[in-house]
Design a protein around this motif. Structure first.
Motif, PDB file in Angstrom:
ATOM      1  N   LYS A  55      -6.391  -9.090   7.157  1.00 49.59           N
ATOM      2  CA  LYS A  55      -5.611  -9.863   6.182  1.00 49.59           C
ATOM      3  C   LYS A  55      -5.378  -9.089   4.888  1.00 49.59           C
ATOM      4  O   LYS A  55      -4.244  -9.031   4.394  1.00 49.59           O
ATOM      5  CB  LYS A  55      -6.293 -11.202   5.912  1.00 49.59           C
ATOM      6  N   PRO A  56      -6.423  -8.469   4.290  1.00 49.04           N
ATOM      7  CA  PRO A  56      -6.182  -7.662   3.087  1.00 49.04           C
ATOM      8  C   PRO A  56      -5.217  -6.507   3.330  1.00 49.04           C
ATOM      9  O   PRO A  56      -4.433  -6.155   2.437  1.00 49.04           O
ATOM     10  CB  PRO A  56      -7.576  -7.156   2.707  1.00 49.04           C
ATOM     11  N   LEU A  57      -5.252  -5.918   4.520  1.00 48.65           N
ATOM     12  CA  LEU A  57      -4.322  -4.832   4.833  1.00 48.65           C
ATOM     13  C   LEU A  57      -2.880  -5.331   4.826  1.00 48.65           C
ATOM     14  O   LEU A  57      -1.975  -4.651   4.330  1.00 48.65           O
ATOM     15  CB  LEU A  57      -4.655  -4.217   6.196  1.00 48.65           C
ATOM     16  N   ARG A  58      -2.668  -6.527   5.375  1.00 49.67           N
ATOM     17  CA  ARG A  58      -1.314  -7.075   5.428  1.00 49.67           C
ATOM     18  C   ARG A  58      -0.788  -7.417   4.033  1.00 49.67           C
ATOM     19  O   ARG A  58       0.434  -7.452   3.818  1.00 49.67           O
ATOM     20  CB  ARG A  58      -1.288  -8.326   6.310  1.00 49.67           C
ATOM     21  N   ARG A  59      -1.686  -7.668   3.093  1.00 47.21           N
ATOM     22  CA  ARG A  59      -1.261  -8.063   1.752  1.00 47.21           C
ATOM     23  C   ARG A  59      -0.870  -6.867   0.876  1.00 47.21           C
ATOM     24  O   ARG A  59      -0.327  -7.052  -0.216  1.00 47.21           O
ATOM     25  CB  ARG A  59      -2.386  -8.833   1.052  1.00 47.21           C
ATOM     26  N   LEU A  60      -1.152  -5.654   1.294  1.00 43.56           N
ATOM     27  CA  LEU A  60      -0.830  -4.483   0.480  1.00 43.56           C
ATOM     28  C   LEU A  60       0.686  -4.327   0.363  1.00 43.56           C
ATOM     29  O   LEU A  60       1.411  -4.416   1.348  1.00 43.56           O
ATOM     30  CB  LEU A  60      -1.431  -3.217   1.094  1.00 43.56           C
ATOM     31  N   ASN A  61       1.151  -4.066  -0.862  1.00 37.66           N
ATOM     32  CA  ASN A  61       2.585  -3.811  -1.044  1.00 37.66           C
ATOM     33  C   ASN A  61       2.890  -2.333  -0.820  1.00 37.66           C
ATOM     34  O   ASN A  61       1.990  -1.523  -0.551  1.00 37.66           O
ATOM     35  CB  ASN A  61       3.037  -4.269  -2.434  1.00 37.66           C
ATOM     36  N   ARG A  62       4.162  -1.980  -0.957  1.00 38.11           N
ATOM     37  CA  ARG A  62       4.594  -0.610  -0.650  1.00 38.11           C
ATOM     38  C   ARG A  62       3.914   0.403  -1.564  1.00 38.11           C
ATOM     39  O   ARG A  62       3.455   1.461  -1.114  1.00 38.11           O
ATOM     40  CB  ARG A  62       6.117  -0.507  -0.780  1.00 38.11           C
ATOM     41  N   SER A  63       3.827   0.109  -2.845  1.00 31.72           N
ATOM     42  CA  SER A  63       3.211   1.030  -3.801  1.00 31.72           C
ATOM     43  C   SER A  63       1.731   1.243  -3.497  1.00 31.72           C
ATOM     44  O   SER A  63       1.229   2.375  -3.550  1.00 31.72           O
ATOM     45  CB  SER A  63       3.384   0.488  -5.222  1.00 31.72           C
ATOM     46  N   GLN A  64       1.041   0.164  -3.171  1.00 32.04           N
ATOM     47  CA  GLN A  64      -0.373   0.276  -2.836  1.00 32.04           C
ATOM     48  C   GLN A  64      -0.584   1.090  -1.560  1.00 32.04           C
ATOM     49  O   GLN A  64      -1.507   1.912  -1.473  1.00 32.04           O
ATOM     50  CB  GLN A  64      -0.985  -1.121  -2.671  1.00 32.04           C
ATOM     51  N   MET A  65       0.280   0.873  -0.588  1.00 31.57           N
ATOM     52  CA  MET A  65       0.162   1.602   0.664  1.00 31.57           C
ATOM     53  C   MET A  65       0.378   3.099   0.454  1.00 31.57           C
ATOM     54  O   MET A  65      -0.345   3.940   1.016  1.00 31.57           O
ATOM     55  CB  MET A  65       1.168   1.062   1.682  1.00 31.57           C
ATOM     56  N   ILE A  66       1.372   3.451  -0.370  1.00 35.26           N
ATOM     57  CA  ILE A  66       1.640   4.863  -0.657  1.00 35.26           C
ATOM     58  C   ILE A  66       0.440   5.503  -1.346  1.00 35.26           C
ATOM     59  O   ILE A  66       0.041   6.623  -1.012  1.00 35.26           O
ATOM     60  CB  ILE A  66       2.914   5.009  -1.510  1.00 35.26           C
ATOM     61  N   SER A  67      -0.146   4.799  -2.311  1.00 33.67           N
ATOM     62  CA  SER A  67      -1.315   5.329  -3.013  1.00 33.67           C
ATOM     63  C   SER A  67      -2.476   5.554  -2.045  1.00 33.67           C
ATOM     64  O   SER A  67      -3.162   6.586  -2.098  1.00 33.67           O
ATOM     65  CB  SER A  67      -1.742   4.373  -4.126  1.00 33.67           C
ATOM     66  N   ALA A  68      -2.696   4.586  -1.164  1.00 41.29           N
ATOM     67  CA  ALA A  68      -3.785   4.715  -0.194  1.00 41.29           C
ATOM     68  C   ALA A  68      -3.534   5.883   0.762  1.00 41.29           C
ATOM     69  O   ALA A  68      -4.461   6.628   1.113  1.00 41.29           O
ATOM     70  CB  ALA A  68      -3.938   3.417   0.587  1.00 41.29           C
ATOM     71  N   LEU A  69      -2.286   6.065   1.171  1.00 46.16           N
ATOM     72  CA  LEU A  69      -1.949   7.168   2.070  1.00 46.16           C
ATOM     73  C   LEU A  69      -2.152   8.517   1.385  1.00 46.16           C
ATOM     74  O   LEU A  69      -2.607   9.485   2.012  1.00 46.16           O
ATOM     75  CB  LEU A  69      -0.508   7.030   2.548  1.00 46.16           C
ATOM     76  N   GLN A  70      -1.816   8.606   0.095  1.00 48.48           N
ATOM     77  CA  GLN A  70      -2.020   9.848  -0.647  1.00 48.48           C
ATOM     78  C   GLN A  70      -3.494  10.218  -0.706  1.00 48.48           C
ATOM     79  O   GLN A  70      -3.861  11.387  -0.531  1.00 48.48           O
ATOM     80  CB  GLN A  70      -1.443   9.711  -2.053  1.00 48.48           C
ATOM     81  N   VAL A  71      -4.333   9.219  -0.956  1.00 49.36           N
ATOM     82  CA  VAL A  71      -5.777   9.468  -0.970  1.00 49.36           C
ATOM     83  C   VAL A  71      -6.231   9.941   0.409  1.00 49.36           C
ATOM     84  O   VAL A  71      -7.037  10.879   0.528  1.00 49.36           O
ATOM     85  CB  VAL A  71      -6.543   8.200  -1.383  1.00 49.36           C
ATOM     86  N   GLY A  72      -5.704   9.326   1.449  1.00 46.29           N
ATOM     87  CA  GLY A  72      -6.065   9.714   2.810  1.00 46.29           C
ATOM     88  C   GLY A  72      -5.678  11.138   3.142  1.00 46.29           C
ATOM     89  O   GLY A  72      -6.425  11.852   3.827  1.00 46.29           O
ATOM     90  N   VAL A  73      -4.531  11.588   2.662  1.00 47.86           N
ATOM     91  CA  VAL A  73      -4.084  12.966   2.912  1.00 47.86           C
ATOM     92  C   VAL A  73      -5.055  13.961   2.276  1.00 47.86           C
ATOM     93  O   VAL A  73      -5.444  14.960   2.893  1.00 47.86           O
ATOM     94  CB  VAL A  73      -2.655  13.178   2.379  1.00 47.86           C
ATOM     95  N   LEU A  74      -5.453  13.694   1.032  1.00 51.92           N
ATOM     96  CA  LEU A  74      -6.412  14.575   0.361  1.00 51.92           C
ATOM     97  C   LEU A  74      -7.757  14.571   1.082  1.00 51.92           C
ATOM     98  O   LEU A  74      -8.388  15.627   1.249  1.00 51.92           O
ATOM     99  CB  LEU A  74      -6.589  14.140  -1.095  1.00 51.92           C
ATOM    100  N   PHE A  75      -8.179  13.392   1.503  1.00 49.11           N
ATOM    101  CA  PHE A  75      -9.436  13.289   2.235  1.00 49.11           C
ATOM    102  C   PHE A  75      -9.348  14.045   3.557  1.00 49.11           C
ATOM    103  O   PHE A  75     -10.297  14.720   3.974  1.00 49.11           O
ATOM    104  CB  PHE A  75      -9.771  11.822   2.471  1.00 49.11           C
ATOM    105  N   GLY A  76      -8.189  13.951   4.218  1.00 48.04           N
ATOM    106  CA  GLY A  76      -7.989  14.662   5.478  1.00 48.04           C
ATOM    107  C   GLY A  76      -8.085  16.166   5.302  1.00 48.04           C
ATOM    108  O   GLY A  76      -8.726  16.861   6.103  1.00 48.04           O
TER     109      GLY A  76
END
Length: 295
Positions: A55-76
């Motif tokens: 449910k929290p994942l579905r509530r993320l907006n586009r900006s939040q998703m982009i920020s989370a993906l950027q963090v994931g790329v650095l972590f990767g």
């Protein structure tokens, strides 16, 4: 049991699990290709956490998703270098200390990225870092080779990830943010593995046991405990207690792999650990004051 004391215990357990993760991973690499292992470990852990926060994942907006993906790329990127370091470095304990340098360079990178000016403690910690690395490099049994270089690059990307993650965490709940990070890390390392490695899954049962321990305990459980503990106490607790990870890692490596360190290596690791503590001195003072006030 107070919330702060409970957080202390959970964070100590978290550092122990994180340190054990180095052992689990090293054992699993006896069968797995390095990048394939990290890809399956983090994508599996990310999916597991995602199931806990649909449910929290579905509530993320586009900006939040982009920020989370950027963090994931650095972590990767950090994990690609970390797993290569774990594969090729001579000493697991030394690698843990080199990786901990990410904590020291966070303020400097943050300044370059437009953040706040570092305190004087950052500059005081740098001589300890440089001297520690010199002791490690000058030791006749230690070579700053490819594995050690990979650990240093992992520290750099982990520092970048820490900065971006702090900014993202102000707008995104911790659990979905962590789930996205882990899944993106799995995708990045999986793509690298697809290009550079040959896949094989014909391993003994023991190798699969180490893999599942890495995925469920050292990744999913570790991040869940850390996230919960940080919700119970100020950031100063995690900042200082989490620096125990390289200490536990070096200790477990000496016990499990019968690793030995020369005097120069011990001095070098001690100086690097001192640099981390000097850099986090305000958090240490706050932590000690909070405990003293409760006694």
């Amino acid at each position: 049991m107070t919330a702060h004391f409970k957080a202390d215990l959970l964070l100590v357990v978290t550092t122990l699990i994180a340190a054990a993760g180095w052992i689990f991973s090293k054992e699993a690499l006896a069968g797995f290709a390095p990048l394939l292992f990290i890809a399956l470990r983090f994508s599996g852990a990310g999916l597991f956490l995602a199931l806990l926060c649909l449910k929290p994942l579905r509530r993320l907006n586009r900006s939040q998703m982009i920020s989370a993906l950027q963090v994931g790329v650095l972590f990767g990127c950090a994990m690609v270098f970390w797993i290569l370091g774990l594969k090729f470095a001579q000493h697991v304990g030394v690698g843990a200390f080199l990786t901990s340098l990410g904590i020291v360079i966070v303020p400097l990178l943050n300044l370059l990225m437009g953040g706040e000016k570092p305190s004087r403690l950052v500059y005081l910690s740098l001589p300890f870092v440089l001297t520690g690395l010199a002791f490690l490099s000058l030791d006749s049994e230690f070579h700053l080779g490819f594995g050690e270089f990979c650990f240093l690059m992992a520290a750099f990307f982990l520092a970048l990830m820490f900065i971006q993650n702090s900014r993202a965490a102000a707008r995104i709940p911790a659990l979905p943010l962590t789930a996205i990070q882990l899944m993106v890390t799995g995708v990045i390392t999986g793509l690298c593995s697809l290009v550079f490695e040959e896949w094989s899954f014909d391993f003994p049962a023991a190798i699969w046991g180490w893999f599942f321990a890495s995925m469920l305990l050292a990744t999913s459980l570790r991040f869940l405990l850390q996230t919960y503990a940080q919700s119970l106490a100020p950031p100063s607790h995690s900042a200082i207690i989490m620096t125990l990870e390289p200490v536990w890692t070096a200790t477990l490596a000496s016990l499990w792999f019968a690793e030995t360190m020369s005097l120069f290596q011990l001095i070098g690791c001690s100086l690097i650990f001192t640099a981390v503590l000097v850099n986090r001195a305000p958090a240490l003072r706050q932590w000690l004051r909070s405990h003293k006030s409760r006694i």
